[in-house]
Design a protein around this motif. Structure first.
Motif, short mmCIF file in Angstrom:
data_model
loop_
_atom_site.label_atom_id
_atom_site.label_comp_id
_atom_site.label_asym_id
_atom_site.label_seq_id
_atom_site.Cartn_x
_atom_site.Cartn_y
_atom_site.Cartn_z
N PRO A 72 0.72 -1.40 -0.19
CA PRO A 72 -0.11 0.21 0.04
C PRO A 72 0.76 0.98 0.31
O PRO A 72 0.66 2.49 -0.51
CB PRO A 72 -0.97 -0.23 0.99
N LEU A 73 1.84 0.80 0.45
CA LEU A 73 2.85 2.77 0.68
C LEU A 73 3.40 2.56 -1.00
O LEU A 73 3.61 4.15 -0.78
CB LEU A 73 4.30 1.90 1.98
N ILE A 74 3.83 2.10 -1.34
CA ILE A 74 4.78 1.99 -2.84
C ILE A 74 3.34 2.55 -3.97
O ILE A 74 3.01 3.21 -4.46
CB ILE A 74 5.13 0.90 -3.44
N ALA A 75 2.00 1.48 -4.21
CA ALA A 75 0.90 2.40 -4.14
C ALA A 75 0.22 3.72 -3.56
O ALA A 75 -0.44 4.01 -4.86
CB ALA A 75 -0.23 1.02 -3.71
N GLU A 76 0.49 4.45 -2.62
CA GLU A 76 0.27 5.45 -2.58
C GLU A 76 1.12 6.75 -3.75
O GLU A 76 0.97 7.68 -3.42
CB GLU A 76 0.35 5.64 -1.21
N THR A 77 2.94 6.17 -3.92
CA THR A 77 3.03 6.70 -4.17
C THR A 77 3.17 7.06 -6.08
O THR A 77 3.59 8.29 -6.02
CB THR A 77 4.68 6.50 -3.71
N ALA A 78 2.64 5.50 -6.39
CA ALA A 78 2.90 5.95 -7.37
C ALA A 78 1.29 4.65 -8.21
O ALA A 78 1.30 4.21 -8.27
CB ALA A 78 3.54 5.15 -8.74
N GLU A 79 -0.09 5.99 -8.58
CA GLU A 79 -1.07 4.74 -8.71
C GLU A 79 -1.21 4.00 -9.74
O GLU A 79 -1.17 2.95 -10.21
CB GLU A 79 -2.34 6.31 -9.40
N ARG A 80 0.41 4.13 -11.10
CA ARG A 80 0.33 3.34 -12.22
C ARG A 80 0.99 1.98 -11.76
O ARG A 80 1.38 1.08 -12.10
CB ARG A 80 1.16 3.75 -13.77
N TRP A 81 2.16 1.54 -10.23
CA TRP A 81 1.96 0.39 -9.43
C TRP A 81 1.58 -0.71 -9.50
O TRP A 81 0.15 -0.78 -8.67
CB TRP A 81 2.98 1.05 -8.34
N ARG A 82 1.88 -1.62 -10.69
CA ARG A 82 1.20 -3.30 -10.41
C ARG A 82 2.27 -4.20 -10.74
O ARG A 82 2.81 -4.51 -11.53
CB ARG A 82 0.89 -2.78 -11.84
N PRO A 83 2.13 -4.36 -9.21
CA PRO A 83 3.31 -5.59 -9.17
C PRO A 83 3.23 -6.46 -9.83
O PRO A 83 4.25 -7.33 -10.81
CB PRO A 83 3.12 -5.68 -7.55
N GLU A 84 1.51 -7.28 -10.50
CA GLU A 84 2.39 -8.04 -11.44
C GLU A 84 2.15 -7.50 -12.96
O GLU A 84 2.75 -8.52 -13.52
CB GLU A 84 0.46 -8.91 -11.30
N ARG A 85 3.03 -7.01 -12.90
CA ARG A 85 3.10 -6.24 -14.73
C ARG A 85 4.66 -5.48 -14.27
O ARG A 85 5.47 -5.76 -15.91
CB ARG A 85 2.19 -4.91 -15.15
N MET A 86 5.00 -5.80 -13.08
CA MET A 86 6.28 -5.95 -12.74
C MET A 86 7.48 -7.40 -13.38
O MET A 86 6.95 -7.91 -12.72
CB MET A 86 7.41 -4.79 -12.00
N ALA A 87 8.69 -6.95 -13.78
CA ALA A 87 9.47 -8.17 -13.69
C ALA A 87 9.30 -8.39 -12.67
O ALA A 87 9.58 -7.85 -10.99
CB ALA A 87 11.04 -7.88 -14.03
N VAL A 88 9.79 -9.91 -12.80
CA VAL A 88 10.25 -10.59 -10.87
C VAL A 88 10.58 -9.58 -9.86
O VAL A 88 11.21 -9.37 -8.68
CB VAL A 88 10.19 -11.81 -10.84
N LEU A 89 12.40 -9.28 -9.93
CA LEU A 89 12.91 -9.29 -9.63
C LEU A 89 13.02 -7.88 -9.67
O LEU A 89 13.32 -7.17 -8.36
CB LEU A 89 14.76 -9.36 -10.56
#
Length: 145
Positions: A72-89
Motif C-alpha cells: 500500500p505504501l508503494i501504491a500511494e506513491t504511484a497510482e500506476r504501480w502494478r506489481p503483477e506487471r513488473m519483472a519479478v526481480l
C-alpha cells in the motif's frame, strides 16, 4: 564505511533477493526458500558467511511479513504501480528496499536507496532502474518525519 563492509552488505542484499526470488517463483514458504538457497552446493565458490546468511534471511523474512504495509505504501506513491506487471526481480528489489526503509534498520535511507539501485542496475533495464529510483524517493519522502 570500509569497502569490505560495503561488499558484505551488498552480498547480503543480493542473497536476500535470491531467496525472495525463489519464494516468489516457487510459491513456497520464505523459510523453505532460504533453506533451499543455502542448501545448494557451492561449486567454485564459498558459501555465504554466517553474517550474510543471517542478514539475508532476516531481510527476506521481514519483506514477506511486511507486504501488507509495503505494497500500500508503494501504491500511494504511484497510482500506476502494478506489481503483477513488473519483472519479478524489479518488484522484489523495490519491496525489499521499502522494507528496509519501513523497518528502520539503522541504515540511512540514501544508502538503502543507492544499494537497491546497484541491484537494479545488475538485474534490470534502465527504465526499471528509473522507476525504482522514483518509487524509493517517493516512499522515503512519505516516511520522513
Amino acid at each position: 564505511m570500509s569497502a569490505a563492509r560495503k561488499d558484505l552488505r551488498h552480498r547480503a542484499r543480493e542473497t536476500a533477493l535470491q531467496i525472495l526470488y525463489h519464494w516468489d517463483i516457487a510459491h513456497t514458504d520464505i523459510q523453505q526458500a532460504a533453506d533451499t538457497f543455502f542448501g545448494h552446493q557451492w561449486v567454485g565458490s564459498e558459501p555465504p558467511s554466517e553474517e550474510v546468511r543471517e542478514f539475508a534471511t532476516e531481510l527476506a523474512r521481514d519483506t514477506v511479513q511486511r507486504l501488507d504495509t509495503i505494497d500500500p505504501l508503494i501504491a500511494e506513491t504511484a497510482e500506476r504501480w502494478r506489481p503483477e506487471r513488473m519483472a519479478v526481480l524489479d518488484r522484489l528489489i523495490l519491496r525489499m528496499a521499502v522494507c528496509e526503509l519501513v523497518r528502520g534498520s539503522g541504515t540511512p535511507a540514501p544508502v538503502v536507496i543507492n544499494e537497491a539501485l546497484e541491484l537494479a542496475r545488475t538485474f534490470s533495464t534502465e527504465d526499471a532502474v528509473k522507476f525504482i529510483n522514483g518509487m524509493l524517493d517517493g516512499v522515503r519522502k512519505k516516511l520522513a518525519p
